[in-house]
Design a protein around this motif. Structure first.
Motif, PDB file in Angstrom:
ATOM      1  N   GLY A 127      21.419 -13.689  -2.538  1.00  0.00           N
ATOM      2  CA  GLY A 127      20.803 -14.115  -1.286  1.00  0.00           C
ATOM      3  C   GLY A 127      21.350 -13.441  -0.052  1.00  0.00           C
ATOM      4  N   GLU A 128      22.155 -12.388  -0.218  1.00  0.00           N
ATOM      5  CA  GLU A 128      22.798 -11.777   0.944  1.00  0.00           C
ATOM      6  C   GLU A 128      21.920 -10.733   1.613  1.00  0.00           C
ATOM      7  N   PHE A 185       9.208 -14.832  -2.431  1.00  0.00           N
ATOM      8  CA  PHE A 185      10.578 -15.087  -2.861  1.00  0.00           C
ATOM      9  C   PHE A 185      10.927 -16.575  -2.836  1.00  0.00           C
ATOM     10  N   GLY A 186      10.204 -17.343  -2.044  1.00  0.00           N
ATOM     11  CA  GLY A 186      10.533 -18.768  -1.920  1.00  0.00           C
ATOM     12  C   GLY A 186      11.707 -19.026  -1.013  1.00  0.00           C
ATOM     13  N   GLY A 187      12.030 -18.111  -0.111  1.00  0.00           N
ATOM     14  CA  GLY A 187      13.147 -18.295   0.809  1.00  0.00           C
ATOM     15  C   GLY A 187      13.444 -17.016   1.563  1.00  0.00           C
ATOM     16  N   VAL A 188      14.485 -17.069   2.407  1.00  0.00           N
ATOM     17  CA  VAL A 188      14.837 -15.970   3.306  1.00  0.00           C
ATOM     18  C   VAL A 188      16.280 -15.548   3.031  1.00  0.00           C
ATOM     19  N   PRO A 189      16.560 -14.231   2.890  1.00  0.00           N
ATOM     20  CA  PRO A 189      17.942 -13.771   2.700  1.00  0.00           C
ATOM     21  C   PRO A 189      18.718 -13.802   4.014  1.00  0.00           C
ATOM     22  N   ASN A 297      18.039 -19.932  -5.521  1.00  0.00           N
ATOM     23  CA  ASN A 297      18.701 -21.136  -5.005  1.00  0.00           C
ATOM     24  C   ASN A 297      19.570 -20.851  -3.788  1.00  0.00           C
ATOM     25  N   THR A 298      19.944 -19.576  -3.561  1.00  0.00           N
ATOM     26  CA  THR A 298      20.798 -19.234  -2.423  1.00  0.00           C
ATOM     27  C   THR A 298      19.998 -18.788  -1.205  1.00  0.00           C
TER      28      THR A 298
END
Length: 499
Positions: A127-128, A185-189, A297-298
């Motif tokens: 997630g970085e 992606f289901g989220g943001v890095p 999850n991250t």
């Protein structure tokens, strides 16, 4: 050498005849005899073709051209084919191969050997980091070959990729690509790495310092990721997505894909990204999809998509149109001559006045296209009903068949254009469906006039009559009046008496 050993073994050990060996190996008998006398590996000498037509004058000309172009960027240097064509203009009558061999020898003696750069292997936390880049590909959309710009995203830890295609590489396309990628992606890095794109970087300062585009920073602030711009001409700083560009071109765009629309292409690209995630992860003994499930999850959860649009102020013309990117879009007639705000997204165009959306159209990417909503011109038809016959918005209006037939009947009658405009005014709020039913009923009778269709339409739009009226007990009459027709006789008699 393996073939020679086989020939010698079959003849000298097995006693097979030369004719039989030549027939089975599809060789000539002299060749078989030659190999029987061979005990060492064959050697070959390259024969150099003379260049009789490439005289000293043409060689000096080529040398001068190659020397002058050596200082230019590689993309601006002429290839051997272009140099050959230049020599032909100067009177060269020889072959292309002579020129190609000369150019190859000259470059071998005058080009510095490339130095292989050394790099440090990188490792990223889940997630970085996500890397971004654009590429240009060729596709067939609705039978037409065209170039598209493809936005590439790649999560550095899991190697999960996402690609989406657009007609152009503009900032509103960049915003839409981020919305799609983060939804995929289901989220943001935590960080996004870019080239120094104009839509991302406004000014390159010393070192890693950048002044980012204010509108792009609104996107970064909305999703709360840190933007990072690479050093100019240092693509290895986002090497994963740079490598992905070539892979995607080979896997998804070779041969050229064919789709009915750009939306169908993007649906297929998203599906292929999920399928390619079943490949083995390069550093872990499991598929990319499993590593991505761990990284998911991250990622930071998405609260809402970014409303990514570009806005510009325009004035509506007297023909109720605004001009955007060489195309014209209609605006309601009451805003003719007024200043409006046009908001451009990847696929829509919204026209705003006093913070209210007054018109919306699908965005066009060709040239000289007219996009009209006929309802925008209805107030003009009230004063100029004759425009119904030749007005561009109404000629191209795809009306249901019953309404179209009624329109044809009315326009043949006196003041029929005004009668049809009145029908449109009544159907403006209710829509075309009630008008279509009214036209069908009128056509069934065989009598098509504006009054008949208007009567049918009013009956359809009239509120339904209640079956019974229920009154409260306090309003009921205790003694209902009785009808007495004799009262009229009394009145008549009294009237005669006055005379």
């Amino acid at each position: 050498m393996d073939l020679i050993a086989e020939i010698r073994r079959r003849h000298l050990v097995s006693g097979e005849s030369i004719t039989s060996i030549a027939r089975s190996l599809k060789l000539s008998r002299p060749t078989v005899r030659k190999h029987l006398r061979t005990t060492s590996s064959p050697s070959y000498q390259r024969r150099h073709q003379p260049a009789p037509k490439l005289t000293e004058a043409f060689q000096q000309m080529l040398t001068a051209w190659l020397t002058a172009e050596q200082t230019l960027p590689k993309s601006q240097r002429r290839t051997a084919q272009r140099l050959f064509e230049g020599l032909q203009v100067e009177g060269y009558l020889g072959s292309y191969d002579c020129v190609r061999r000369f150019v190859k020898r000259w470059k071998a003696h005058n080009t510095r050997p490339s130095v292989t750069q050394a790099f440090v292997p990188l490792r990223f936390a889940p997630g970085e980091v996500c890397q971004f880049d654009w590429s240009q590909e060729q596709v067939d959309i609705d039978g037409t070959s065209q170039k598209v710009k493809v936005a590439h995203f790649r999560l550095a830890y899991s190697r999960q990729m996402f690609v989406v295609a657009y007609p152009r590489e503009t900032q509103e396309m960049l915003f839409d690509a981020h919305n799609r990628a983060f939804a995929f992606f289901g989220g943001v890095p935590q960080r996004m790495i870019y080239d120094n794109l104009k839509s991302v970087v406004q000014t390159i300062l010393t070192g890693k310092a950048r002044q980012f585009n204010p509108r792009f920073m609104a996107l970064a602030n909305h999703y709360l990721f840190e933007p990072v711009a690479c050093t100019p001409a240092s693509g290895w700083e986002k090497g994963q997505v740079e490598n992905q560009l070539g892979n995607i071109r080979e896997w998804l765009f070779t041969p050229r894909p064919r789709f009915a629309s750009l939306a169908d292409l993007n649906d297929w690209l998203a599906l292929r990204c999920r399928e390619l995630a079943q490949r083995q992860h390069p550093t872990e003994d499991r598929p990319i999809a499993e590593v991505f499930a761990q990284e998911h999850n991250t990622l930071r959860a998405i609260a809402a998509p970014f409303e990514g649009y570009l806005e510009e102020m325009l004035r509506v013309s007297g023909t109720c149109l605004v001009r955007v990117d060489y195309n014209r879009y209609s605006v309601p007639a009451e805003f003719a001559g007024k200043a409006v705000s046009v908001r451009l997204t990847a696929d829509r165009l919204r026209i705003v006045h006093d913070r209210q959306i007054i018109a919306e159209h699908p965005r066009q990417f060709g040239r000289n296209q007219l996009v009209c909503n006929p309802w925008h011109y209805l107030p003009v038809l009230e004063k100029k009903p004759g425009a119904l016959r030749h007005g561009a918005p109404f000629i191209e209006w795809d009306l249901p068949a019953p309404i179209r037939h009624v329109k044809e009947h009315l326009l043949k009658q006196p003041k029929g254009d005004r009668a049809f405009v009145e029908l449109l005014q009544l159907a403006r709020e209710a829509g075309l469906e009630p008008l279509q039913v009214a036209c069908e009923l009128s056509l069934e009778t065989g009598l098509v006039t504006g009054a008949i269709v208007m009567n049918e339409l009013r009956r359809l739009l009239a509120p339904p009559q209640p079956s019974a009226i229920h009154l409260p007990e306090s309003l009921r009459l205790r003694s209902e009046p009785l009808a007495d027709c004799a009262r009229y006789d009394v009145l008549r008699g009294g009237t005669h008496g006055l005379h």
